[in-house]
Structures are given as structure tokens and as C-alpha cells.
Design a protein around this motif. Structure first.
Motif, PDB file in Angstrom:
ATOM      1  N   THR A 107       0.870  -1.167   0.000  1.00 38.29           N
ATOM      2  CA  THR A 107       0.000   0.000   0.000  1.00 38.29           C
ATOM      3  C   THR A 107       0.906   1.216   0.000  1.00 38.29           C
ATOM      4  N   ALA A 108       0.729   2.077  -0.974  1.00 36.94           N
ATOM      5  CA  ALA A 108       1.566   3.272  -1.089  1.00 36.94           C
ATOM      6  C   ALA A 108       1.533   4.083   0.193  1.00 36.94           C
ATOM      7  N   GLY A 109       2.713   4.495   0.639  1.00 39.86           N
ATOM      8  CA  GLY A 109       2.804   5.349   1.809  1.00 39.86           C
ATOM      9  C   GLY A 109       2.793   4.626   3.139  1.00 39.86           C
ATOM     10  N   THR A 110       2.702   3.301   3.124  1.00 39.85           N
ATOM     11  CA  THR A 110       2.717   2.551   4.381  1.00 39.85           C
ATOM     12  C   THR A 110       3.833   1.512   4.352  1.00 39.85           C
ATOM     13  N   ALA A 111       4.299   1.175   5.543  1.00 42.29           N
ATOM     14  CA  ALA A 111       5.334   0.149   5.670  1.00 42.29           C
ATOM     15  C   ALA A 111       4.670  -1.168   6.046  1.00 42.29           C
ATOM     16  N   ASN A 112       3.863  -1.673   5.128  1.00 47.88           N
ATOM     17  CA  ASN A 112       3.098  -2.871   5.445  1.00 47.88           C
ATOM     18  C   ASN A 112       2.992  -3.819   4.252  1.00 47.88           C
ATOM     19  N   PRO A 113       4.119  -4.206   3.633  1.00 46.96           N
ATOM     20  CA  PRO A 113       4.004  -5.189   2.556  1.00 46.96           C
ATOM     21  C   PRO A 113       3.570  -6.533   3.137  1.00 46.96           C
ATOM     22  N   GLU A 114       2.808  -7.284   2.368  1.00 49.63           N
ATOM     23  CA  GLU A 114       2.329  -8.596   2.825  1.00 49.63           C
ATOM     24  C   GLU A 114       2.468  -9.611   1.714  1.00 49.63           C
ATOM     25  N   LEU A 115       2.615 -10.862   2.114  1.00 47.81           N
ATOM     26  CA  LEU A 115       2.604 -11.942   1.133  1.00 47.81           C
ATOM     27  C   LEU A 115       1.212 -12.023   0.538  1.00 47.81           C
ATOM     28  N   ALA A 116       1.124 -12.219  -0.757  1.00 46.10           N
ATOM     29  CA  ALA A 116      -0.168 -12.281  -1.432  1.00 46.10           C
ATOM     30  C   ALA A 116      -0.741 -13.692  -1.435  1.00 46.10           C
ATOM     31  N   LYS A 117       0.082 -14.662  -1.088  1.00 44.64           N
ATOM     32  CA  LYS A 117      -0.330 -16.066  -1.101  1.00 44.64           C
ATOM     33  C   LYS A 117       0.281 -16.768   0.106  1.00 44.64           C
ATOM     34  N   PRO A 118      -0.266 -17.907   0.503  1.00 48.79           N
ATOM     35  CA  PRO A 118       0.373 -18.688   1.558  1.00 48.79           C
ATOM     36  C   PRO A 118       1.762 -19.153   1.109  1.00 48.79           C
ATOM     37  N   LEU A 119       2.671 -19.295   2.046  1.00 49.78           N
ATOM     38  CA  LEU A 119       4.047 -19.695   1.729  1.00 49.78           C
ATOM     39  C   LEU A 119       4.117 -20.968   0.894  1.00 49.78           C
ATOM     40  N   GLY A 120       3.263 -21.918   1.198  1.00 48.68           N
ATOM     41  CA  GLY A 120       3.280 -23.199   0.496  1.00 48.68           C
ATOM     42  C   GLY A 120       2.861 -23.111  -0.963  1.00 48.68           C
ATOM     43  N   GLU A 121       2.305 -21.969  -1.350  1.00 51.08           N
ATOM     44  CA  GLU A 121       1.875 -21.781  -2.735  1.00 51.08           C
ATOM     45  C   GLU A 121       2.865 -20.954  -3.559  1.00 51.08           C
ATOM     46  N   ILE A 122       3.972 -20.561  -2.950  1.00 51.19           N
ATOM     47  CA  ILE A 122       4.970 -19.754  -3.653  1.00 51.19           C
ATOM     48  C   ILE A 122       6.220 -20.595  -3.858  1.00 51.19           C
ATOM     49  N   SER A 123       6.428 -21.022  -5.094  1.00 53.38           N
ATOM     50  CA  SER A 123       7.614 -21.823  -5.388  1.00 53.38           C
ATOM     51  C   SER A 123       8.817 -20.916  -5.628  1.00 53.38           C
ATOM     52  N   LEU A 124       9.992 -21.461  -5.405  1.00 51.77           N
ATOM     53  CA  LEU A 124      11.201 -20.690  -5.679  1.00 51.77           C
ATOM     54  C   LEU A 124      11.334 -20.388  -7.170  1.00 51.77           C
ATOM     55  N   LEU A 125      10.804 -21.262  -8.007  1.00 50.03           N
ATOM     56  CA  LEU A 125      10.861 -21.000  -9.443  1.00 50.03           C
ATOM     57  C   LEU A 125      10.053 -19.742  -9.778  1.00 50.03           C
ATOM     58  N   ARG A 126       8.919 -19.601  -9.145  1.00 49.94           N
ATOM     59  CA  ARG A 126       8.099 -18.405  -9.383  1.00 49.94           C
ATOM     60  C   ARG A 126       8.825 -17.140  -8.916  1.00 49.94           C
ATOM     61  N   VAL A 127       9.530 -17.252  -7.796  1.00 51.07           N
ATOM     62  CA  VAL A 127      10.306 -16.114  -7.301  1.00 51.07           C
ATOM     63  C   VAL A 127      11.427 -15.791  -8.290  1.00 51.07           C
ATOM     64  N   PHE A 128      12.098 -16.837  -8.786  1.00 46.69           N
ATOM     65  CA  PHE A 128      13.181 -16.625  -9.756  1.00 46.69           C
ATOM     66  C   PHE A 128      12.666 -15.878 -10.979  1.00 46.69           C
ATOM     67  N   TYR A 129      11.575 -16.350 -11.541  1.00 43.91           N
ATOM     68  CA  TYR A 129      11.023 -15.695 -12.721  1.00 43.91           C
ATOM     69  C   TYR A 129      10.574 -14.261 -12.413  1.00 43.91           C
ATOM     70  N   ALA A 130      10.084 -14.028 -11.204  1.00 47.64           N
ATOM     71  CA  ALA A 130       9.641 -12.686 -10.833  1.00 47.64           C
ATOM     72  C   ALA A 130      10.796 -11.687 -10.864  1.00 47.64           C
ATOM     73  N   VAL A 131      11.965 -12.096 -10.378  1.00 52.93           N
ATOM     74  CA  VAL A 131      13.066 -11.135 -10.275  1.00 52.93           C
ATOM     75  C   VAL A 131      14.083 -11.222 -11.399  1.00 52.93           C
ATOM     76  N   GLU A 132      14.174 -12.374 -12.048  1.00 55.65           N
ATOM     77  CA  GLU A 132      15.166 -12.546 -13.104  1.00 55.65           C
ATOM     78  C   GLU A 132      14.555 -12.648 -14.493  1.00 55.65           C
ATOM     79  N   GLY A 133      13.244 -12.735 -14.573  1.00 57.31           N
ATOM     80  CA  GLY A 133      12.610 -12.913 -15.871  1.00 57.31           C
ATOM     81  C   GLY A 133      12.870 -14.316 -16.380  1.00 57.31           C
ATOM     82  N   ASP A 134      12.860 -14.479 -17.685  1.00 55.23           N
ATOM     83  CA  ASP A 134      13.057 -15.827 -18.235  1.00 55.23           C
ATOM     84  C   ASP A 134      14.490 -16.050 -18.701  1.00 55.23           C
ATOM     85  N   LYS A 135      15.425 -15.319 -18.100  1.00 50.21           N
ATOM     86  CA  LYS A 135      16.815 -15.485 -18.521  1.00 50.21           C
ATOM     87  C   LYS A 135      17.322 -16.862 -18.079  1.00 50.21           C
TER      88      LYS A 135
END
Length: 146
Positions: free
Chosen positions: A57-85
Motif C-alpha cells: 500500500t503506497a505510503g505505508t510500511a506494510n508489505p504482505e505476502l499475497a499467497k500462503p508460503l506453500g503456494e509460492i515456489s522458488l521458481l516463481r520467485v526466480f522468474y519474478a526477479v530474473e525474468g526468463d533469462k
């Protein structure tokens, strides 16, 4: 050549959001844990937000996970920050008149593809829940030794 740490920093950031969920989650606090600048943290959070992994939320220090931890794979994180390189890259500028230089790209291409496929499969099977659970186990070991 410097190796990027965006992937590990993004995992760190996401684990931090879970473990410290009941605290003020400023980019300064997260940056202090990663030992990077708040600007780097905000850029990572932007990529993670675009990938649907966190909400902010803009202007607040309150980022939150959008999904439960068990639903976030490391591959998805990799693609999020590195793209498809690709994980591995063969130097395209070698001497074609040399036996090695003229054939190394073709030979390494399949080995690198096999390694990429195996790495992606492993990252797809590993979730942030695995990472957070292991962080807490390691901390419990340290606490027991203290």
C-alpha cells in the motif's frame, strides 16, 4: 563477471515478510537484514508485486505476502526477479577456427539445457514454506547452543 544476488535477496525479503509479519516492515529494516540499500529492496518489492507475490500500500510500511508460503515456489520467485533469462550462458564469442572455440557452444548447449531443466524442476518443488521452516530450525539450533 559478477553473479546476481537478486534471487536470493528476493527469497530473503519474502521470508522476512513472513517471520517479521507483526512488525513495522519498512524497506530500511528489510535492507538492514539483507545488507543492501532500501532502494534495492523497493525495486525487488516492485518486481514481486508485479508477479502477484506480495501486496503493498503506497505510503505505508506494510508489505504482505499475497499467497500462503506453500503456494509460492522458488521458481516463481526466480522468474519474478530474473525474468526468463537462462541460468547458464555459453560465451558466444569464441574463435571458430579453433577446434574448441568452433564447437564449444554446440556441445555445451545440451548440457546446460539439461542442467537448467533439472534446476527448474527442483525450484518448482521447493516452496517458501520450506525455506521459512528451515530458517526457523537453524535459529532454534543456534538458540539451543547459546
Amino acid at each position: 563477471m559478477r553473479v546476481s544476488t537478486r534471487f536470493s535477496d528476493a527469497i530473503h525479503l519474502l521470508a522476512y515478510l513472513k517471520i517479521y509479519a507483526n512488525t513495522k516492515l519498512t524497506s530500511d529494516a528489510i535492507a538492514a537484514s539483507i545488507e543492501t540499500s532500501p532502494v534495492v529492496v523497493r525495486r525487488l518489492m516492485g518486481k514481486l508485486r508485479q508477479a502477484g507475490l506480495i501486496t503493498t500500500t503506497a505510503g505505508t510500511a506494510n508489505p504482505e505476502l499475497a499467497k500462503p508460503l506453500g503456494e509460492i515456489s522458488l521458481l516463481r520467485v526466480f522468474y519474478a526477479v530474473e525474468g526468463d533469462k537462462p541460468l547458464f550462458a555459453v560465451d558466444p564469442k569464441t574463435n571458430p577456427a579453433c577446434i574448441v572455440g568452433g564447437n564449444i557452444q554446440t556441445v555445451l548447449k545440451q548440457y546446460y539445457q539439461d542442467a537448467q531443466t533439472a534446476a527448474e524442476a527442483r525450484l518448482a518443488r521447493t516452496t517458501l514454506q520450506d525455506i521459512v521452516d528451515n530458517i526457523l530450525v537453524e535459529q532454534a539450533k543456534k538458540d539451543a547452543q547459546a
